[in-house]
Design a protein around this motif. Structure first.
Motif, PDB file in Angstrom:
ATOM      1  N   PHE A 156      38.523  46.937  45.079  1.00  0.00           N
ATOM      2  CA  PHE A 156      39.718  46.110  45.122  1.00  0.00           C
ATOM      3  C   PHE A 156      40.620  46.428  46.315  1.00  0.00           C
ATOM      4  O   PHE A 156      41.243  45.535  46.881  1.00  0.00           O
ATOM      5  CB  PHE A 156      40.505  46.243  43.822  1.00  0.00           C
ATOM      6  N   ASP A 157      40.708  47.686  46.717  1.00  0.00           N
ATOM      7  CA  ASP A 157      41.541  48.017  47.872  1.00  0.00           C
ATOM      8  C   ASP A 157      41.016  47.350  49.133  1.00  0.00           C
ATOM      9  O   ASP A 157      41.789  46.860  49.969  1.00  0.00           O
ATOM     10  CB  ASP A 157      41.611  49.534  48.072  1.00  0.00           C
ATOM     11  N   THR A 158      39.686  47.322  49.264  1.00  0.00           N
ATOM     12  CA  THR A 158      39.081  46.671  50.423  1.00  0.00           C
ATOM     13  C   THR A 158      39.343  45.174  50.398  1.00  0.00           C
ATOM     14  O   THR A 158      39.698  44.574  51.421  1.00  0.00           O
ATOM     15  CB  THR A 158      37.567  46.940  50.445  1.00  0.00           C
ATOM     16  N   ILE A 159      39.171  44.540  49.240  1.00  0.00           N
ATOM     17  CA  ILE A 159      39.382  43.100  49.137  1.00  0.00           C
ATOM     18  C   ILE A 159      40.821  42.724  49.460  1.00  0.00           C
ATOM     19  O   ILE A 159      41.090  41.656  50.010  1.00  0.00           O
ATOM     20  CB  ILE A 159      39.004  42.605  47.730  1.00  0.00           C
ATOM     21  N   GLY A 160      41.744  43.612  49.151  1.00  0.00           N
ATOM     22  CA  GLY A 160      43.143  43.338  49.432  1.00  0.00           C
ATOM     23  C   GLY A 160      43.442  43.145  50.903  1.00  0.00           C
ATOM     24  O   GLY A 160      44.474  42.568  51.265  1.00  0.00           O
ATOM     25  N   LEU A 161      42.549  43.593  51.792  1.00  0.00           N
ATOM     26  CA  LEU A 161      42.731  43.426  53.235  1.00  0.00           C
ATOM     27  C   LEU A 161      42.229  42.081  53.739  1.00  0.00           C
ATOM     28  O   LEU A 161      42.550  41.671  54.855  1.00  0.00           O
ATOM     29  CB  LEU A 161      41.980  44.538  53.985  1.00  0.00           C
ATOM     30  N   LEU A 162      41.438  41.376  52.928  1.00  0.00           N
ATOM     31  CA  LEU A 162      40.725  40.193  53.371  1.00  0.00           C
ATOM     32  C   LEU A 162      41.649  38.985  53.512  1.00  0.00           C
ATOM     33  O   LEU A 162      42.462  38.702  52.639  1.00  0.00           O
ATOM     34  CB  LEU A 162      39.611  39.880  52.366  1.00  0.00           C
ATOM     35  N   PRO A 185      45.026  49.511  35.761  1.00  0.00           N
ATOM     36  CA  PRO A 185      46.011  50.514  36.183  1.00  0.00           C
ATOM     37  C   PRO A 185      47.194  50.527  35.214  1.00  0.00           C
ATOM     38  O   PRO A 185      47.442  49.538  34.512  1.00  0.00           O
ATOM     39  CB  PRO A 185      46.446  50.027  37.576  1.00  0.00           C
ATOM     40  N   PRO A 186      47.932  51.620  35.156  1.00  0.00           N
ATOM     41  CA  PRO A 186      49.065  51.705  34.234  1.00  0.00           C
ATOM     42  C   PRO A 186      50.048  50.559  34.425  1.00  0.00           C
ATOM     43  O   PRO A 186      50.421  50.220  35.551  1.00  0.00           O
ATOM     44  CB  PRO A 186      49.712  53.044  34.600  1.00  0.00           C
ATOM     45  N   GLY A 187      50.431  49.951  33.307  1.00  0.00           N
ATOM     46  CA  GLY A 187      51.453  48.914  33.343  1.00  0.00           C
ATOM     47  C   GLY A 187      50.960  47.511  33.642  1.00  0.00           C
ATOM     48  O   GLY A 187      51.730  46.558  33.558  1.00  0.00           O
ATOM     49  N   ARG A 188      49.695  47.371  33.999  1.00  0.00           N
ATOM     50  CA  ARG A 188      49.208  46.031  34.378  1.00  0.00           C
ATOM     51  C   ARG A 188      48.854  45.218  33.142  1.00  0.00           C
ATOM     52  O   ARG A 188      48.189  45.691  32.229  1.00  0.00           O
ATOM     53  CB  ARG A 188      47.981  46.114  35.285  1.00  0.00           C
ATOM     54  N   TYR A 189      49.292  43.948  33.160  1.00  0.00           N
ATOM     55  CA  TYR A 189      48.922  42.959  32.158  1.00  0.00           C
ATOM     56  C   TYR A 189      48.377  41.734  32.882  1.00  0.00           C
ATOM     57  O   TYR A 189      48.803  41.430  33.996  1.00  0.00           O
ATOM     58  CB  TYR A 189      50.121  42.574  31.293  1.00  0.00           C
ATOM     59  N   SER A 190      47.456  41.047  32.234  1.00  0.00           N
ATOM     60  CA  SER A 190      46.817  39.909  32.875  1.00  0.00           C
ATOM     61  C   SER A 190      46.443  38.869  31.827  1.00  0.00           C
ATOM     62  O   SER A 190      46.629  39.073  30.617  1.00  0.00           O
ATOM     63  CB  SER A 190      45.571  40.377  33.637  1.00  0.00           C
ATOM     64  N   PRO A 247      46.342  41.572  40.763  1.00  0.00           N
ATOM     65  CA  PRO A 247      46.390  41.527  42.230  1.00  0.00           C
ATOM     66  C   PRO A 247      46.318  40.100  42.758  1.00  0.00           C
ATOM     67  O   PRO A 247      45.918  39.175  42.058  1.00  0.00           O
ATOM     68  CB  PRO A 247      45.151  42.332  42.643  1.00  0.00           C
ATOM     69  N   ARG A 248      46.679  39.925  44.002  1.00  0.00           N
ATOM     70  CA  ARG A 248      46.802  38.587  44.591  1.00  0.00           C
ATOM     71  C   ARG A 248      45.486  37.842  44.630  1.00  0.00           C
ATOM     72  O   ARG A 248      45.463  36.613  44.641  1.00  0.00           O
ATOM     73  CB  ARG A 248      47.360  38.677  46.018  1.00  0.00           C
ATOM     74  N   PHE A 249      44.340  38.560  44.636  1.00  0.00           N
ATOM     75  CA  PHE A 249      43.054  37.888  44.746  1.00  0.00           C
ATOM     76  C   PHE A 249      42.466  37.512  43.393  1.00  0.00           C
ATOM     77  O   PHE A 249      41.367  36.962  43.316  1.00  0.00           O
ATOM     78  CB  PHE A 249      42.056  38.758  45.524  1.00  0.00           C
ATOM     79  N   ALA A 250      43.159  37.801  42.301  1.00  0.00           N
ATOM     80  CA  ALA A 250      42.685  37.432  40.958  1.00  0.00           C
ATOM     81  C   ALA A 250      43.255  36.070  40.572  1.00  0.00           C
ATOM     82  O   ALA A 250      44.427  35.783  40.828  1.00  0.00           O
ATOM     83  CB  ALA A 250      43.112  38.485  39.938  1.00  0.00           C
ATOM     84  N   ILE A 251      42.446  35.225  39.939  1.00  0.00           N
ATOM     85  CA  ILE A 251      42.937  33.907  39.534  1.00  0.00           C
ATOM     86  C   ILE A 251      44.043  34.027  38.493  1.00  0.00           C
ATOM     87  O   ILE A 251      44.901  33.136  38.385  1.00  0.00           O
ATOM     88  CB  ILE A 251      41.795  33.022  39.012  1.00  0.00           C
ATOM     89  N   ALA A 252      44.084  35.130  37.748  1.00  0.00           N
ATOM     90  CA  ALA A 252      45.176  35.331  36.795  1.00  0.00           C
ATOM     91  C   ALA A 252      46.517  35.320  37.514  1.00  0.00           C
ATOM     92  O   ALA A 252      47.510  34.796  36.984  1.00  0.00           O
ATOM     93  CB  ALA A 252      44.980  36.650  36.045  1.00  0.00           C
TER      94      ALA A 252
END
Length: 281
Positions: free
Chosen positions: A87-93, A169-174, A266-271
């Protein structure tokens, strides 16, 4: 304009008419301007500028299409085994590079898992520029599979239902999600998943948007549903928690406010796109 899901869009010209013409495919494979996708740690390589990285073509296993007039290829790489570690790598795309990234990674996953014929067990061979495999023993053809997944926001009196899985990750909801089952419609799958995971009944299921998800090769079908009540019965084998969130809470989370009550996907998730579109409606 409403936000569009990451990985969506046309990407490059896939040139399907070339795939089915063996002579043209062989001609394109020998062109000097052909480029091959680079891979790094099981993923298509992404440069510091967020763009995919290329090199002169040495392998024509997978014909990805035509971009800027030049053919684009990829070798049949072994893909990354852990989607969340990527996911960290995808965040750069960059957004406009994401559709090609998704296509290449999904193809790599499929080839790595379908080297033998499901009909007779013999080794299969790549054909159509990597967009199918053929069994030389029984002549069966095999094509890349796409697994449909419903992912949905349930709303009740202006609040949205979001859940968290143990690996988040802690605190994440989707948004809640689940695979479609054989003989099931999108609407029925949305209702079933929400009832199974959160114990709620819903009505008025509507389709919102879709997203290819290359881990390994799913099609996320984003939906919205109206919940008939707010009492929850959480399936703790699937979810750590599920809660209702107000519009203000969703807005604060997407804005990255320090006092936000949850961390958004994260920004790349459709959620994330579903939440953004719900706020923009």
């Amino acid at each position: 304009m409403r936000p569009e899901p990451f990985f969506s869009g046309p990407g490059i010209d896939r040139a399907d008419q070339v795939r089915v013409d063996e002579a043209r495919l062989a001609e394109i494979a020998n062109r000097e301007d052909g480029l091959q996708l680079q891979w790094r740690e099981g993923l298509p390589a992404i440069g510091a500028d967020g763009r995919l990285e290329w090199q002169p073509a040495a392998s024509s296993d997978l014909f990805l299409g035509i971009q800027d007039g030049a053919p684009r290829f990829s070798a049949t790489e072994q893909p990354h085994a852990n989607a969340r570690a990527a996911f960290d790598t995808i965040g750069l795309l960059r957004d406009d590079e994401a559709p090609l990234f998704a296509a290449a990674l999904s193809l790599a996953w499929w080839h790595s898992r379908h080297q033998f014929c499901a009909n007779c067990g013999a080794s299969t061979e790549i054909e159509r520029g990597g967009w199918s495999r053929r069994c030389p023993e029984c002549s069966a053809q095999h094509f890349p599979r796409v697994d449909p997944v419903v992912i949905m926001l349930a709303e009740h009196e202006g609040r949205l239902l979001l859940g968290r899985q143990p690996q988040y990750p802690p605190g994440r909801y989707s948004a809640l999600a689940g695979f479609l089952e054989p003989g099931e419609s999108i609407e029925a799958a949305v209702a079933r998943e929400l009832h199974e995971e959160a114990g709620i009944a819903v009505a008025d299921v509507t389709y919102v948007a879709s997203q290819p998800w290359p881990f390994p090769s799913s099609l996320m079908l984003g939906c919205h549903a109206r919940a008939l009540g707010s009492d929850l019965t959480i399936d703790t084998t699937e979810l750590d928690d599920a809660r209702w969130f107000t519009r203000d809470e969703v807005m604060a989370a997407l804005a990255g406010h320090p006092d936000a009550t949850f961390q958004p996907p994260p920004r790349f998730a459709i959620a994330r796109t579903l939440l953004e579109q719900w706020l923009a409606a």
